[in-house]
Each structure stands twice: as C-alpha cells, then as structure tokens.
Write an enzyme that holds these catalytic residues in place. Structure first.
Site, PDB file in Angstrom:
ATOM      1  N   ILE A  13       0.841  -1.205   0.000  1.00 62.30           N
ATOM      2  CA  ILE A  13       0.000   0.000   0.000  1.00 62.30           C
ATOM      3  C   ILE A  13       0.872   1.250   0.000  1.00 62.30           C
ATOM      4  CG2 ILE A  13      -1.714   1.301   1.344  1.00 62.30           C
ATOM      5  CD1 ILE A  13      -2.854  -1.430   2.273  1.00 62.30           C
ATOM      6  N   SER A  36       9.215  -6.282   5.333  1.00 62.39           N
ATOM      7  CA  SER A  36       8.238  -6.917   4.437  1.00 62.39           C
ATOM      8  C   SER A  36       8.039  -6.092   3.168  1.00 62.39           C
ATOM      9  CB  SER A  36       6.899  -7.141   5.149  1.00 62.39           C
ATOM     10  OG  SER A  36       6.428  -5.959   5.745  1.00 62.39           O
ATOM     11  N   ALA A  80       3.636   1.549   8.094  1.00 60.94           N
ATOM     12  CA  ALA A  80       4.587   0.519   8.523  1.00 60.94           C
ATOM     13  C   ALA A  80       3.929  -0.350   9.588  1.00 60.94           C
ATOM     14  CB  ALA A  80       5.844   1.168   9.095  1.00 60.94           C
ATOM     15  N   TYR A 147      -2.725  -8.834  16.227  1.00 64.80           N
ATOM     16  CA  TYR A 147      -2.675  -7.850  15.136  1.00 64.80           C
ATOM     17  C   TYR A 147      -3.889  -6.915  15.219  1.00 64.80           C
ATOM     18  CZ  TYR A 147      -3.058  -6.008  10.373  1.00 64.80           C
ATOM     19  OH  TYR A 147      -3.194  -5.189   9.289  1.00 64.80           O
ATOM     20  N   ARG A 214     -15.694 -11.708   0.328  1.00 66.83           N
ATOM     21  CA  ARG A 214     -14.924 -10.638   0.953  1.00 66.83           C
ATOM     22  C   ARG A 214     -15.235  -9.334   0.238  1.00 66.83           C
ATOM     23  NH1 ARG A 214     -14.391 -14.280   3.844  1.00 66.83           N
ATOM     24  NH2 ARG A 214     -12.520 -15.151   4.821  1.00 66.83           N
ATOM     25  N   ARG A 273     -10.327 -23.363   6.248  1.00 70.79           N
ATOM     26  CA  ARG A 273      -9.288 -23.114   7.251  1.00 70.79           C
ATOM     27  C   ARG A 273      -9.925 -22.892   8.607  1.00 70.79           C
ATOM     28  NH1 ARG A 273      -5.489 -18.574   4.445  1.00 70.79           N
ATOM     29  NH2 ARG A 273      -4.038 -19.971   3.414  1.00 70.79           N
ATOM     30  N   ASP A 276     -11.618 -19.507   9.778  1.00 74.98           N
ATOM     31  CA  ASP A 276     -11.963 -18.704   8.602  1.00 74.98           C
ATOM     32  C   ASP A 276     -13.380 -18.153   8.754  1.00 74.98           C
ATOM     33  OD1 ASP A 276     -11.380 -17.593   6.189  1.00 74.98           O
ATOM     34  OD2 ASP A 276     -11.567 -19.446   5.019  1.00 74.98           O
TER      35      ASP A 276
HETATM   36  C1  UD2 Z   1      -7.836 -11.783   6.691  1.00 73.68           C
HETATM   37  C2  UD2 Z   1      -6.394 -11.856   7.068  1.00 73.68           C
HETATM   38  C3  UD2 Z   1      -6.162 -13.040   7.957  1.00 73.68           C
HETATM   39  C4  UD2 Z   1      -7.070 -12.971   9.168  1.00 73.68           C
HETATM   40  C5  UD2 Z   1      -8.495 -12.858   8.702  1.00 73.68           C
HETATM   41  C6  UD2 Z   1      -9.430 -12.631   9.873  1.00 73.68           C
HETATM   42  C7  UD2 Z   1      -5.263 -10.938   5.148  1.00 73.68           C
HETATM   43  C8  UD2 Z   1      -4.478 -11.237   3.938  1.00 73.68           C
HETATM   44  N1  UD2 Z   1      -5.651 -12.016   5.877  1.00 73.68           N
HETATM   45  O1  UD2 Z   1      -8.096 -12.978   6.051  1.00 73.68           O
HETATM   46  O2  UD2 Z   1      -4.816 -13.080   8.355  1.00 73.68           O
HETATM   47  O3  UD2 Z   1      -6.805 -11.829   9.918  1.00 73.68           O
HETATM   48  O4  UD2 Z   1      -8.652 -11.721   7.819  1.00 73.68           O
HETATM   49  O5  UD2 Z   1     -10.722 -12.565   9.398  1.00 73.68           O
HETATM   50  O6  UD2 Z   1      -5.517  -9.813   5.500  1.00 73.68           O
HETATM   51  N2  UD2 Z   1      -8.095 -18.809   0.582  1.00 73.68           N
HETATM   52  C9  UD2 Z   1      -8.174 -19.871  -0.307  1.00 73.68           C
HETATM   53  N3  UD2 Z   1      -7.034 -20.289  -0.934  1.00 73.68           N
HETATM   54  C10 UD2 Z   1      -5.815 -19.710  -0.703  1.00 73.68           C
HETATM   55  C11 UD2 Z   1      -5.749 -18.619   0.221  1.00 73.68           C
HETATM   56  C12 UD2 Z   1      -6.918 -18.220   0.853  1.00 73.68           C
HETATM   57  O7  UD2 Z   1      -9.250 -20.449  -0.540  1.00 73.68           O
HETATM   58  O8  UD2 Z   1      -4.818 -20.129  -1.290  1.00 73.68           O
HETATM   59  C13 UD2 Z   1      -9.355 -18.348   1.216  1.00 73.68           C
HETATM   60  C14 UD2 Z   1      -9.282 -18.186   2.704  1.00 73.68           C
HETATM   61  O9  UD2 Z   1      -9.479 -19.408   3.349  1.00 73.68           O
HETATM   62  C15 UD2 Z   1     -10.420 -17.196   2.914  1.00 73.68           C
HETATM   63  C16 UD2 Z   1     -10.401 -16.332   1.657  1.00 73.68           C
HETATM   64  O10 UD2 Z   1      -9.657 -17.074   0.706  1.00 73.68           O
HETATM   65  O11 UD2 Z   1     -11.653 -17.859   2.985  1.00 73.68           O
HETATM   66  C17 UD2 Z   1      -9.744 -14.989   1.847  1.00 73.68           C
HETATM   67  O12 UD2 Z   1      -8.490 -15.205   2.475  1.00 73.68           O
HETATM   68  P1  UD2 Z   1      -7.452 -14.001   2.825  1.00 73.68           P
HETATM   69  O13 UD2 Z   1      -6.408 -14.580   3.720  1.00 73.68           O
HETATM   70  O14 UD2 Z   1      -7.053 -13.315   1.597  1.00 73.68           O
HETATM   71  O15 UD2 Z   1      -8.347 -12.948   3.605  1.00 73.68           O
HETATM   72  P2  UD2 Z   1      -9.183 -13.110   4.959  1.00 73.68           P
HETATM   73  O16 UD2 Z   1     -10.147 -11.979   4.957  1.00 73.68           O
HETATM   74  O17 UD2 Z   1      -9.735 -14.461   5.118  1.00 73.68           O
END
Ligand code: UD2
Length: 310
Positions: A13, A36, A80, A147, A214, A273, A276
């Site tokens: 960003i 990072s 940061a 976090y 999302r 996951r 999730d």
């Molecule tokens: C965000 C945060 C995560 C956690 C979560 C809490 C990010 C990148 N991640 O996750 O750390 O704080 O919010 O709600 O900000 N997925 C797949 N295949 C893949 C990777 C991901 O299916 O190879 C799925 C994952 O299981 C989820 C969706 O994609 O259902 C989005 O995953 P993400 O990690 O990009 O974002 P999020 O909102 O789940």
C-alpha cells in the site's frame, strides 16, 4: 503542494500511495526497514527528485523524531506494520513493537514537530469475526488476534492527539488487492496467491466451497483514500471503513482468472481453514460522507489490471 512522510513506503500500500502523491506533485519522504517491503516496489518513485527513501525502523527510538525534525512534514501516513496476522500470534512481542510502539513514535514525532495530520492504516481486523453485516464503524470491536488488537489500540493512541490539534484519520482497510502484493506466505492475500499460481500455470486451492465472500478493494482506491485524508483541506478527525460495500466470492474471483488462463487446470478444494470467516463486507458510507471518498475500481477491472501487468 504538501510534504508527506510515509512509513512503510516500500510496502504494497505504501508504494502505491507514494506513487500517487508524487504524481500529484507532493514531496514524499519514505521510511521503511525493508522487512516486508521491497525496494523494487519503489522503482518508479526512486527516479523522482521529490522522493527520498530512508531505510530505517520506525519503532526504534529517535528515528522518526530525527526525520520529522529535519523534513517538517505536513502529514504522516503511517503504514509501517507487522502485516501478518499469523506472525502476530506467533510473536506477540514483535507485534507490540512494530504495531504499537511504532504508533507511539509517530504520535510523539508529530507532537514534537508540529505535524498537523496523520493517516493511519487500521484494519477490518479490529471487528473480529462479526456476523453483523455490513460492518459499520459502530459495529462492536472484538479483535481476535494480537494484530487486530494492536490496530485498535493504535487508533486510540492517535485519535487522542485530536485534543492537541492534530487531525487523525484512521482507515479501516478491508481486503486490499492489486499489483505488488506479496504472495510469499500461505496467509498472504488470496488474490496475490491466486495470481501467482495462475501465472505459474498451476491450479489454485480453494479452502471451503468457494462461496465465502470478501469486500475486495483495489490498492489504487486505497492509495487515493490515503491521499485525500493526508491532503484535503478541512476534513475532521475520525475513523472510517475503506471498502467498496460489495461482496465477491472466491468462485467469482476464480472465474475471472480462468477466463484469462484457460489452460490452467481447475481449482482443487480443501477443507475450510480453521477460524476462517464465511462473509466479510463493509459499509462504505462514512468515508464518503467524511472524506468524499468512494471506491471506483471494480473487482473485475482490478483483477484485469493485475493479470495484465502483474
Ligand atoms: C484476513 C487476514 C487473515 C485474518 C483474517 C481474519 C489478510 C491477507 N488475511 O483474512 O490473516 O486476519 O482476515 O478474518 O488480511 N483462501 C483460499 N485459498 C488460498 C488462500 C486463501 O481459498 O490459497 C481463502 C481463505 O481461506 C479465505 C479467503 O480465501 O476464505 C480470503 O483469504 P485471505 O487470507 O485473503 O483474507 P481473509 O479476509 O480471510
């Protein structure tokens, strides 16, 4: 034209925000420890005379104080952070230093050197796994990771500066995507992971049935929101969601990639996951009312750009 100090300027960003501010004619001092972030993200910026990169850790004592003293920024955009939720769980002390101590350094430097405005990268993670959708700014804050807790605490530290005449804007980013997002970890943003897999000609893995949704927002919209908050005259302090208000499922995302990469095998499916959430969606109205900001890049257009340019 303004002088803007950006922490985390070499990040995903941060680098887009830097590019945008430079394109508008502002002068930018970027600070990044390259933990990072990557210098390559700043390749265009480093060619601009109005940009300078300082390689330093903003959580270290004296760093921001010295830079703010010398540069005298009109605004600080504080991006940061320890960006990995997983890492914040594994190493809470590091999370504290990079996500809370660093914020305290920003606050102290702003107060000491008359900085009038701060923009802070907060996160939808402060809301935890609420099912009360769409998420409004008033929705209960119940972070479920160090976090998210640190982001919420940092908002408090910074918004408290209003009493000292500093205008603070906290941006609660939802799922940001676009070029330069690092796909290095399995917990990186899903679109960055999918982008890399399709480029490599390999099938992606969908955790769950792919119907989870999302609120994906383009990094270009996020950079514009940062610019507005840092430079627009007459805005008031506050916190707002930075989101689109539109839900997109993983199956929808995969459909777009599949159209661009017809030769790549279809996705494989794996169990959802742990922890999730199924749906996440923000209400974008407050950013519109307070900043005049509304996201304009559709997921289809944003993905198209990512796929074409990388
Ligand atoms: C965000 C945060 C995560 C956690 C979560 C809490 C990010 C990148 N991640 O996750 O750390 O704080 O919010 O709600 O900000 N997925 C797949 N295949 C893949 C990777 C991901 O299916 O190879 C799925 C994952 O299981 C989820 C969706 O994609 O259902 C989005 O995953 P993400 O990690 O990009 O974002 P999020 O909102 O789940």
């Amino acid at each position: 034209m303004a002088k803007i100090l950006i922490t985390g300027a070499a990040g995903f960003i941060g680098s887009h925000t830097t590019d945008r501010l430079l394109a508008s004619g502002h002068t930018v001092l970027g600070v990044d420890n390259l933990r990072s972030g990557h210098r390559r993200n700043l390749t265009p910026a480093l060619a601009a005379p109005e940009f300078r990169l300082e390689e330093a850790d903003v959580s270290a004592a004296g760093v921001l104080d010295a830079l703010a003293k010398e540069f005298r920024p009109d605004a600080i955009i504080h991006l940061a952070a320890l960006v990995s939720v997983q890492e914040s769980i594994q190493d809470p002390e590091l999370n504290h230093r990079l996500n809370i101590t660093a914020t305290e350094r920003v606050a102290a430097a702003a107060l000491a050197h008359g900085v009038r405005r701060i923009v802070f990268a907060s996160s939808a993670a402060i809301y935890g796994d609420t099912t009360d959708l769409p998420i409004r700014e008033e929705t209960e804050k119940a972070p479920i990771s160090p976090y998210g807790a640190a982001k919420l605490h940092s908002e408090g530290i910074l918004l408290g500066l209003s009493a000292q005449g500093v205008t603070v804007r906290c941006h609660r980013y939802f799922n940001v995507f676009g070029p330069r997002q690092d796909p290095a970890s399995p917990y990186s943003g899903v679109i960055s992971i999918f982008d890399r897999r399709y480029r490599e000609g390999k099938p992606v893995t969908i955790y769950g049935d792919g119907q989870q949704t999302r609120d994906f927002i383009s990094v270009h919209d996020v950079a514009r929101a940062n610019e507005i908050a840092a430079t627009k005259p007459g805005i008031a302090a506050g916190a707002a969601n930075i989101c689109t208000g539109r839900a997109t499922s993983l199956l929808d995302i995969v459909k777009v990639f599949a159209t661009h990469y017809p030769a790549v095998p279809p996705p494989s499916f794996a169990p959802a996951r742990n922890g999730d959430i199924i749906h996440s969606l923000g209400r974008p109205d407050r950013a519109q009312a307070e900043l005049g900001f509304r996201a304009t890049v559709s997921v289809a257009d944003g993905l198209g750009e990512l796929i074409r340019t990388g």
